[in-house]
Scaffold this motif. Sequence first.
Motif, PDB file in Angstrom:
ATOM      1  N   PHE A 110       6.272 -24.531  35.872  1.00  0.00           N
ATOM      2  CA  PHE A 110       5.951 -25.853  36.415  1.00  0.00           C
ATOM      3  C   PHE A 110       4.678 -26.458  35.820  1.00  0.00           C
ATOM      4  CE2 PHE A 110       4.310 -28.922  39.400  1.00  0.00           C
ATOM      5  CZ  PHE A 110       5.434 -29.600  39.822  1.00  0.00           C
ATOM      6  N   PHE A 111       3.613 -25.667  35.780  1.00  0.00           N
ATOM      7  CA  PHE A 111       2.335 -26.199  35.293  1.00  0.00           C
ATOM      8  C   PHE A 111       2.115 -25.948  33.799  1.00  0.00           C
ATOM      9  CE2 PHE A 111       1.627 -25.456  39.862  1.00  0.00           C
ATOM     10  CZ  PHE A 111       1.274 -26.734  40.247  1.00  0.00           C
ATOM     11  N   GLY A 112       3.109 -25.375  33.164  1.00  0.00           N
ATOM     12  CA  GLY A 112       2.971 -25.092  31.743  1.00  0.00           C
ATOM     13  C   GLY A 112       2.092 -23.884  31.471  1.00  0.00           C
ATOM     14  N   LYS A 113       1.736 -23.176  32.512  1.00  0.00           N
ATOM     15  CA  LYS A 113       0.989 -21.922  32.361  1.00  0.00           C
ATOM     16  C   LYS A 113       1.105 -21.117  33.650  1.00  0.00           C
ATOM     17  CE  LYS A 113      -3.530 -23.807  33.661  1.00  0.00           C
ATOM     18  NZ  LYS A 113      -4.933 -23.764  33.306  1.00  0.00           N
ATOM     19  N   ALA A 114       0.684 -19.884  33.599  1.00  0.00           N
ATOM     20  CA  ALA A 114       0.757 -19.036  34.802  1.00  0.00           C
ATOM     21  C   ALA A 114      -0.239 -19.545  35.847  1.00  0.00           C
ATOM     22  CB  ALA A 114       0.446 -17.593  34.443  1.00  0.00           C
ATOM     23  N   ILE A 155      -3.835 -23.978  44.412  1.00  0.00           N
ATOM     24  CA  ILE A 155      -3.126 -23.432  43.250  1.00  0.00           C
ATOM     25  C   ILE A 155      -4.101 -23.463  42.085  1.00  0.00           C
ATOM     26  CG2 ILE A 155      -1.212 -23.754  41.644  1.00  0.00           C
ATOM     27  CD1 ILE A 155       0.262 -25.225  43.901  1.00  0.00           C
ATOM     28  N   THR A 156      -4.258 -22.335  41.432  1.00  0.00           N
ATOM     29  CA  THR A 156      -5.238 -22.290  40.351  1.00  0.00           C
ATOM     30  C   THR A 156      -4.670 -21.593  39.121  1.00  0.00           C
ATOM     31  OG1 THR A 156      -7.307 -21.245  39.676  1.00  0.00           O
ATOM     32  CG2 THR A 156      -6.244 -20.354  41.593  1.00  0.00           C
ATOM     33  N   GLY A 157      -5.192 -21.998  37.978  1.00  0.00           N
ATOM     34  CA  GLY A 157      -4.726 -21.419  36.723  1.00  0.00           C
ATOM     35  C   GLY A 157      -5.673 -20.364  36.203  1.00  0.00           C
ATOM     36  N   SER A 158      -6.717 -20.048  36.969  1.00  0.00           N
ATOM     37  CA  SER A 158      -7.668 -19.063  36.453  1.00  0.00           C
ATOM     38  C   SER A 158      -7.990 -18.003  37.489  1.00  0.00           C
ATOM     39  CB  SER A 158      -8.966 -19.765  36.044  1.00  0.00           C
ATOM     40  OG  SER A 158      -9.488 -20.455  37.146  1.00  0.00           O
ATOM     41  N   ARG A 214       1.228 -14.890  42.631  1.00  0.00           N
ATOM     42  CA  ARG A 214       1.726 -15.824  41.626  1.00  0.00           C
ATOM     43  C   ARG A 214       2.437 -17.012  42.283  1.00  0.00           C
ATOM     44  NH1 ARG A 214       2.418 -13.615  36.380  1.00  0.00           N
ATOM     45  NH2 ARG A 214       0.322 -14.440  36.504  1.00  0.00           N
ATOM     46  N   VAL A 215       2.237 -18.189  41.697  1.00  0.00           N
ATOM     47  CA  VAL A 215       2.967 -19.386  42.127  1.00  0.00           C
ATOM     48  C   VAL A 215       3.849 -19.800  40.952  1.00  0.00           C
ATOM     49  CG1 VAL A 215       2.761 -21.809  42.803  1.00  0.00           C
ATOM     50  CG2 VAL A 215       1.046 -20.157  43.572  1.00  0.00           C
ATOM     51  N   THR A 216       5.135 -19.834  41.180  1.00  0.00           N
ATOM     52  CA  THR A 216       6.022 -20.154  40.054  1.00  0.00           C
ATOM     53  C   THR A 216       7.288 -20.846  40.540  1.00  0.00           C
ATOM     54  OG1 THR A 216       7.264 -19.214  38.194  1.00  0.00           O
ATOM     55  CG2 THR A 216       7.135 -17.863  40.160  1.00  0.00           C
ATOM     56  N   THR A 217       7.893 -21.644  39.648  1.00  0.00           N
ATOM     57  CA  THR A 217       9.202 -22.208  39.955  1.00  0.00           C
ATOM     58  C   THR A 217      10.246 -21.677  38.961  1.00  0.00           C
ATOM     59  OG1 THR A 217       8.699 -24.132  38.609  1.00  0.00           O
ATOM     60  CG2 THR A 217       8.314 -24.360  40.962  1.00  0.00           C
ATOM     61  N   LEU A 218       9.834 -20.706  38.159  1.00  0.00           N
ATOM     62  CA  LEU A 218      10.799 -20.119  37.218  1.00  0.00           C
ATOM     63  C   LEU A 218      11.870 -19.361  38.006  1.00  0.00           C
ATOM     64  CD1 LEU A 218       8.494 -18.732  34.369  1.00  0.00           C
ATOM     65  CD2 LEU A 218       9.908 -20.805  34.345  1.00  0.00           C
TER      66      LEU A 218
END
Length: 483
Positions: free
Chosen positions: A200-204, A164-167, A177-181
Motif C-alpha cells: 500500500f505505501f510502497g514500502k514495509a 502507521i510508520t515506515g521506520s 506489520r501493517v500490510t494490504t498484500l
Amino acid sequence: MSLSISKILTMTPSDEVVSVNGWVRTKRSSKNVSFVALNDGSTIRNLQLVVDTEKGYEGVTEEVMTQVTTGASISASGKLVASQGSGQAVELLCEKITVIGIADPDEYPLQPKKHSLEFLREIGHLRFRTNVFGAILRVRHALTFAIHKFFNDRGFFNIHTPIITGSDCEGAGEMFRVTTLPDQNPPLTDDGHVDFSKDFFGKATNLTVSGQLEAELAATALSKVYTFGPTFRAENSNTSRHLAEFWMIEPEVAFADIKDNMDLAEEFLKYLIGYALENCVDDMEFLSKRYAEEEKLKPQAERDEMSLIEKLEFVRKNSFERVTYTQAIEILMNCPMNKKKKFQYPVERWGIDLQSEHERYLVEKHFKKPVIVTDYPKECKAFYMRANTDGKTVAAMDILVPGVGEIIGGSQREERYEQLKQRAEEFKIPQESIWWYLDIRKFGSVVHSGFGLGFERLLMFVTGMGNVRDVSPFPRTPKTAEF
Ligand code: 4AD
Ligand code: MG
C-alpha cells in the motif's frame, strides 16, 4: 428529566419527583418493602431505591419487582427522602419503576459477591459493571484529562504523531506489520522476499512503538510539545506489566537538558498523583481499601506497610532519589539479595541491563521511594541518546516506582549531527530510513530532551492494581485480543 446518581447524591430531600436510570446491583426484600442498590457508573456510590408495594403507587407492582434483579437496567422515579439506613444521606422512595432490559439471574455472570480479577478478564464485556473497573475507568479518564491540562497549562502543544510508520528507528521492540498484500502468494522480489514496494505505501510499514522521533521534529519548531497516543509492541513478554497495545505520553522540549527533563518528569508524576487524590476521592478510597485487602493476603515481609493513599501522598510530597547507573550497580552488587544469590539475574559487573527485579529492589527495599536512574551504559540504550563525555554512558533517565518498576524512560537527545550519524551506523540503522531525523540536526539544531510515560503503568501505580491487564479496558497481550 432523569439525573445522574452522582448528582442525586448531592441533593437534599424534597417533594419534587426525580427520575434516574441505571443497573441493579443488588436487591433485598423484607415483607412488602424492597431495597434496590442502583448504579449508573457516574460514581462508585449506589442510589438506594425504596420500593414499597403496599404504598399504593400504581407504578410499582410485585410483578415488575420480579424482574428487578442484579444486572437489569431500570428507570425509577419518586421523591428523595432522608435515608433511614447508614451509608447515604438520601434515598429514592419509588413511585414508579420500569424495567428497561432484564438480566436473567440464571445466566447473568456477575453476582453480588467478590469475583476474582482473572474471572473478570474472561467476561471483559461485563467487567465494566463492577466497582473495581468502574473506579479504574473513572480514574483513567480523570488522568487523561489531567495530562492534557498539565501540559496545556505549561504552554505545551499536543502533537498527533503517526500510528502507521515506515521506520523502526527506536529499536524499542518487535513491531506489528501493517500490510494490504495478499496472504496467499504475495509479490516477491528477485531474491525471494516479500516485495513491499508493491504494498500500500510502497514500502514495509508497521504500527508505531513510540511517537518520539516525530515529536522531536515538532519540538524543534514549537519548542514544547507532547504526544499522547497508542503504541504497539509485539514483544512476546507475558508479564503483569507488558501490553502489546498501550498508551504513552511523550513530552519533548527544545532547549532543555537532562536535568530539566528530570524536573519536568518528577513534577508531572506528582501532579498526576495529586490530581487523582483530589478529584477521584470516592474511587481512590475504594481502591485503597481494596489494596489493603490484597496486601493482607501477602506474607508479612512482602506486605506494603502503607495504604495506597498514604503511599501516593508520600510520593507526592517527597523528592525522588536521583542516582547514576554506576551508583545503582554499586548498591546492587553489594546488597544482601545479590550476595545471597537471590536475584534471578546476579549483578556481577558494570554494564549489565537492569532487570525489573533489580529496579524493584532499588525502589522497594533500598530507597523506599521513586528513583531516577541516569547515565546508563550506551550499549543498554537507544541510538539517539546524547553521549556523555566519559565515552561510555549516555544521558538517559529511567524513573522507577514501587510496585511497578520502570514507569518512565527518557533522555537528552543527541543533537550533534556527526555523533548521531555515527551512532545510527553503529546500530545499523539505514540512513535512508532516518534522513529526516538526521536533517533537523543540520538546521538550527538545539539541545532537547523528552521522556515517555507508560499510561497503564501510571494507572497501576495510582490505582494499586497488580496487573496491567486490569487497568486497560481492552488489554491486548500475546494470544488475547478478545472484545
Ligand atoms: O522506555 P520506553 O521504551 O521509551 C520510549 O519509547 C521512548 N521513545 C520514550 C521517550 O523518550 N519519548 O517506553 C516508555 C515507557 C516505559 O517506561 C513504560 O512505562 C512504558 O512506556 N512501556 C510499556 N507499558 C506497557 N506495556 C509495554 N509493553 C511497555 N513498554 C514500555
Ligand atoms: Mg525503557
